[in-house]
Design a protein around this motif. Structure first.
Motif, mmCIF file in Angstrom:
data_model
loop_
_atom_site.group_PDB
_atom_site.id
_atom_site.type_symbol
_atom_site.label_atom_id
_atom_site.label_comp_id
_atom_site.label_asym_id
_atom_site.label_seq_id
_atom_site.Cartn_x
_atom_site.Cartn_y
_atom_site.Cartn_z
ATOM 1 N N SER A 20 0.842 -1.196 0.000
ATOM 2 C CA SER A 20 0.000 0.000 0.000
ATOM 3 C C SER A 20 0.873 1.240 0.000
ATOM 4 O O SER A 20 1.841 1.328 0.757
ATOM 5 C CB SER A 20 -0.909 0.010 1.235
ATOM 6 N N SER A 80 -0.286 4.158 0.929
ATOM 7 C CA SER A 80 -0.655 4.883 2.143
ATOM 8 C C SER A 80 0.103 4.362 3.360
ATOM 9 O O SER A 80 0.600 5.142 4.185
ATOM 10 C CB SER A 80 -2.169 4.767 2.382
ATOM 11 N N HIS A 115 1.344 10.304 0.559
ATOM 12 C CA HIS A 115 0.998 9.252 -0.411
ATOM 13 C C HIS A 115 1.552 9.609 -1.780
ATOM 14 O O HIS A 115 2.120 8.753 -2.492
ATOM 15 C CB HIS A 115 -0.532 9.117 -0.457
ATOM 16 N N ARG A 167 -1.812 -1.598 -9.487
ATOM 17 C CA ARG A 167 -2.906 -1.445 -8.530
ATOM 18 C C ARG A 167 -3.684 -2.749 -8.412
ATOM 19 O O ARG A 167 -3.945 -3.430 -9.402
ATOM 20 C CB ARG A 167 -3.828 -0.317 -8.954
ATOM 21 N N ARG A 195 -7.579 -1.895 -3.205
ATOM 22 C CA ARG A 195 -7.224 -0.635 -2.563
ATOM 23 C C ARG A 195 -5.726 -0.538 -2.294
ATOM 24 O O ARG A 195 -5.268 0.410 -1.684
ATOM 25 C CB ARG A 195 -8.003 -0.490 -1.258
ATOM 26 N N GLY A 196 -4.988 -1.551 -2.780
ATOM 27 C CA GLY A 196 -3.548 -1.546 -2.556
ATOM 28 C C GLY A 196 -2.774 -1.714 -3.841
ATOM 29 O O GLY A 196 -3.232 -1.351 -4.918
#
Length: 291
Positions: free
Chosen positions: A23, A25, A35, A56, A59-60
């Motif tokens: 990720s 983030s 980020h 991608r 969400r990661g």
């Protein structure tokens, strides 16, 4: 080794953190950046290598084959770097803290007070090296030094510890109650000076002492000299901080004194953030100087 063809270490750290966390983030939070900064670093590496490293996934992010190979290499490399740094830090913390001081300061100011330091810090391992040489802290392996001078030395941080004003001192019994206002009041008494450190004698002569009108003897060290002066065999000139205990106890009396603005003893160390052990010793020295 040619680093021109290698992406920046900051970019490689960003990619390794993102690959490990899966990720951008999470990597940004770990490295305390944004980020967007993580994403920019990864894009820069991909552009430099001409290969896709992360894609991608939900969400990661997920590693490509090229990304997996690079991530494994970086994880191993950064792990070795961390292990090497920890080993050096552990060695530094395991060895005694090394401090360089002048012999005069060590014998007459530091050591008479040092039992208090060991009472407060019983497990503190310390190596004290007395030397008249001005050491290079990094080259010679010292964590700290106490130097005599005006505090203006390049490449180090200097903190004033004690002033080094010159004081004319003698044992009370030698004076037999006489009133002293100038050097000529003491010409019939013997004067004692160090052989190595000439500054006190030069100050006395510049302040009015006429060596042709008094008897002067020289001794090799201040420790020897002060022993003779305490026994009542003569008069000397010394930095008052080095005889403060003698003056308080009445073993010596101050006859004349000069206060100097900057000259004194300074705590000296490398600039920047101090290791905890250096901070502890520095704090105690400053506390001892105030007491």
């Amino acid at each position: 080794m040619n680093w021109r063809d290698v992406p920046s270490l900051a970019a490689l750290r960003a990619f390794e953190a993102a690959a490990r966390a899966g990720s951008f983030s999470a990597a940004a939070q770990e490295l305390n950046v944004t980020h967007a900064a993580i994403a920019q670093h990864v894009r820069a590496i991909e552009a430099s290598l001409g290969a896709s490293l992360l894609v991608r996934e939900g969400r990661g992010v997920a590693l490509t084959d090229a990304g997996a190979r690079l991530a494994a290499t970086l994880t191993d490399g950064f792990g070795q770097i961390i292990a090497g740094v920890r080993a050096i830090r552990d060695d530094a913390e395991a060895r005694p803290l090394a401090i360089s001081v002048t012999p005069t300061f060590a014998e007459n100011w530091l050591m008479p007070r040092f039992s208090d330091f060991w009472t407060q810090h019983p497990g503190f391992d310390l190596s004290i090296t007395p030397s008249i040489d001005v050491v290079d802290l990094r080259r010679d392996g010292f964590d700290m030094a106490v130097r005599y001078g005006d505090g203006d030395w390049p490449g180090v941080e200097a903190t004033h510890l004690i002033s080094a004003d010159y004081t004319v001192v003698a044992a009370p019994g030698l004076l037999a109650g006489r009133k002293v206002t100038q050097f000529s009041d003491l010409y019939d008494l013997p004067w004692l000076f160090e052989t190595i450190h000439r500054e006190p004698r030069l100050w006395a002569e510049a302040s009015g002492l006429d060596p042709a009108r008094c008897q002067i003897r020289e001794l090799a060290t201040l420790t020897m000299l002060l022993s003779v002066v305490r026994a009542g065999a003569g008069i000397t000139v010394v930095a008052s901080a080095l005889v403060s205990d003698d003056l308080k106890a009445g073993r010596l009396v101050a006859l004349m004194q000069e206060t100097r603005d900057r000259t004194g003893y300074y705590i000296v160390h490398a600039p920047g953030v101090l290791p905890d052990r250096v901070k502890t010793l520095k704090s105690w020295l400053l506390q001892a100087a105030r007491s």
